[in-house]
Design an enzyme around this catalytic site. Structure first.
Site, PDB file in Angstrom:
ATOM      1  N   LYS A  76     -10.155 -12.248  -0.506  1.00 36.01           N
ATOM      2  CA  LYS A  76      -9.181 -13.309  -0.789  1.00 36.01           C
ATOM      3  C   LYS A  76      -8.005 -13.320   0.194  1.00 36.01           C
ATOM      4  O   LYS A  76      -7.510 -14.389   0.554  1.00 36.01           O
ATOM      5  CB  LYS A  76      -8.649 -13.183  -2.221  1.00 36.01           C
ATOM      6  CG  LYS A  76      -9.677 -13.541  -3.289  1.00 36.01           C
ATOM      7  CD  LYS A  76      -9.041 -13.491  -4.676  1.00 36.01           C
ATOM      8  CE  LYS A  76     -10.051 -13.849  -5.754  1.00 36.01           C
ATOM      9  NZ  LYS A  76      -9.421 -13.878  -7.095  1.00 36.01           N
ATOM     10  N   ASN A  97      -8.673 -18.321  -3.256  1.00 31.02           N
ATOM     11  CA  ASN A  97      -9.998 -18.221  -3.887  1.00 31.02           C
ATOM     12  C   ASN A  97     -10.808 -19.501  -3.736  1.00 31.02           C
ATOM     13  O   ASN A  97     -11.965 -19.551  -4.120  1.00 31.02           O
ATOM     14  CB  ASN A  97      -9.865 -17.849  -5.371  1.00 31.02           C
ATOM     15  CG  ASN A  97      -9.483 -19.033  -6.245  1.00 31.02           C
ATOM     16  OD1 ASN A  97      -8.799 -19.951  -5.806  1.00 31.02           O
ATOM     17  ND2 ASN A  97      -9.908 -19.015  -7.500  1.00 31.02           N
ATOM     18  N   ASN A 161       5.324  -3.271 -14.360  1.00 27.78           N
ATOM     19  CA  ASN A 161       4.263  -2.573 -13.640  1.00 27.78           C
ATOM     20  C   ASN A 161       4.518  -1.075 -13.720  1.00 27.78           C
ATOM     21  O   ASN A 161       5.668  -0.647 -13.874  1.00 27.78           O
ATOM     22  CB  ASN A 161       4.260  -3.032 -12.172  1.00 27.78           C
ATOM     23  CG  ASN A 161       3.013  -2.602 -11.426  1.00 27.78           C
ATOM     24  OD1 ASN A 161       1.901  -2.975 -11.791  1.00 27.78           O
ATOM     25  ND2 ASN A 161       3.189  -1.804 -10.384  1.00 27.78           N
ATOM     26  N   ARG A 162       3.449  -0.285 -13.626  1.00 24.02           N
ATOM     27  CA  ARG A 162       3.627   1.181 -13.624  1.00 24.02           C
ATOM     28  C   ARG A 162       4.615   1.583 -12.532  1.00 24.02           C
ATOM     29  O   ARG A 162       5.486   2.416 -12.740  1.00 24.02           O
ATOM     30  CB  ARG A 162       2.288   1.882 -13.381  1.00 24.02           C
ATOM     31  CG  ARG A 162       1.345   1.895 -14.573  1.00 24.02           C
ATOM     32  CD  ARG A 162       0.052   2.587 -14.185  1.00 24.02           C
ATOM     33  NE  ARG A 162      -1.000   2.406 -15.159  1.00 24.02           N
ATOM     34  CZ  ARG A 162      -1.281   3.259 -16.134  1.00 24.02           C
ATOM     35  NH1 ARG A 162      -0.560   4.354 -16.278  1.00 24.02           N
ATOM     36  NH2 ARG A 162      -2.276   3.030 -16.976  1.00 24.02           N
ATOM     37  N   LYS A 166       7.132  -2.407  -7.290  1.00 19.43           N
ATOM     38  CA  LYS A 166       6.185  -3.483  -6.962  1.00 19.43           C
ATOM     39  C   LYS A 166       6.494  -4.745  -7.755  1.00 19.43           C
ATOM     40  O   LYS A 166       6.395  -5.863  -7.236  1.00 19.43           O
ATOM     41  CB  LYS A 166       4.748  -3.028  -7.227  1.00 19.43           C
ATOM     42  CG  LYS A 166       4.231  -2.001  -6.240  1.00 19.43           C
ATOM     43  CD  LYS A 166       2.771  -1.661  -6.495  1.00 19.43           C
ATOM     44  CE  LYS A 166       2.263  -0.655  -5.475  1.00 19.43           C
ATOM     45  NZ  LYS A 166       0.853  -0.276  -5.733  1.00 19.43           N
TER      46      LYS A 166
END
Length: 292
Positions: A76, A97, A161-162, A166
């Site tokens: 992608k 996509n 997010n973990r 990010k």
């Protein structure tokens, strides 16, 4: 004896999906069904592109008369780089996509993943207006969904997010590209920081495929919360099982998103958006049958 008039069958427009691996792809089934439903003269195939040969494979397809293509993992981002023009959704996602060969020979890239997600959410929930939404994950799947969710007029969109940096970077990239638009509705939070119930929790991570769960606080789920996992299978995903245990009002998997993004691609190419309900039932039944 008079000769019977010859009947010529119109040539089928060629479309394909590129990926590696690609054997598992449901796109040929989906687009074949859409073509039958809308009476569109087209063919659609799955093409296994070499990991180091995506561009050559894609160029050969278009040179042989291909009209458009879908792109899946891991190509992608490469598809994004090959495009001459891009939709706003693709620009923000940094990934494509859906490819269309334009009349002037240039390549146009779009990202219909987020549009497919929103279409499926609207089908289940009716409206997203004013809803407090949590998006779990900050990878490519999440990036493609931010703009469509905000365009659907959610009240607040929190990305977690973990790795918190990010999520924060994603918000900053979005704010730069959109020049501050939606900044009052979009924010990043670490998982431990999350508080209060959300109307909708969307898991964009692939953790469910490994039977794992993001470390989310239980307090984000209330008895009116809908939970959506972009992953899907014959049985409820690990994330959706967890959501049910926390008392979520509704859980939805990502099969409808898969069909929804395909419908948006099909509409982009053919100018007609197919009904998705029959295809969705076909795939759901096939999933159940294959699991037995």
């Amino acid at each position: 004896m008079t000769d019977m008039p010859s009947v010529t069958t119109p040539a089928l427009d060629r479309y394909a999906v590129f990926g590696n691996p690609i054997g598992h792809s449901k796109s040929p089934i989906i687009h074949g069904q859409f073509a039958s439903l809308t009476l569109q003269p087209l063919s659609y195939e799955a093409i296994l592109a070499p990991i180091d040969g995506f561009e050559a494979s894609l160029r050969a397809f278009f040179q042989a008369g291909g009209k458009g293509a879908n792109v899946t993992v891991p190509f992608k981002e490469q598809a994004f780089a090959l495009c001459d023009s891009l939709s706003a959704e693709a620009t923000l996602a940094g990934a494509v996509n859906t490819l269309s060969l334009l009349a002037d020979g240039t390549l146009y890239g779009d990202n219909t993943d987020g549009l497919g997600l929103v279409a499926d959410l609207l089908r289940h929930l009716g409206s997203l207006q004013h809803k407090r939404v949590l998006l779990v994950g900050a990878g490519g799947a999440a990036r493609g969904c931010i703009l469509p969710l905000l365009k659907a007029e959610v009240g607040q969109l929190v990305i977690t997010n973990r790795t918190q940096s990010k999520a924060q970077a994603l918000v900053e990239i979005f704010s730069q590209v959109q020049q501050g638009r939606y900044s009052d509705k979009l924010q990043a939070m670490s998982m431990p920081e999350l508080s209060g119930e959300f109307d909708l929790v969307i898991n964009s991570t692939s953790a469910s495929l490994a039977g794992e769960l993001p470390p989310l606080p239980q307090s984000i789920i209330g008895n009116k919360t809908a939970c959506y996992d972009m992953m899907y299978g014959a049985k409820p995903t690990a994330f959706n099982q967890w959501a049910v245990q926390q008392g979520a009002a509704q859980v939805i998997d990502g099969l409808g998103m898969l069909v929804g993004q395909a419908a948006k691609s099909f509409a982009l190419w053919r100018g007609v958006e197919p009904d998705t309900s029959g295809v969705l039932k076909l795939l759901r039944d096939k999933l159940q049958a294959d699991a037995q």
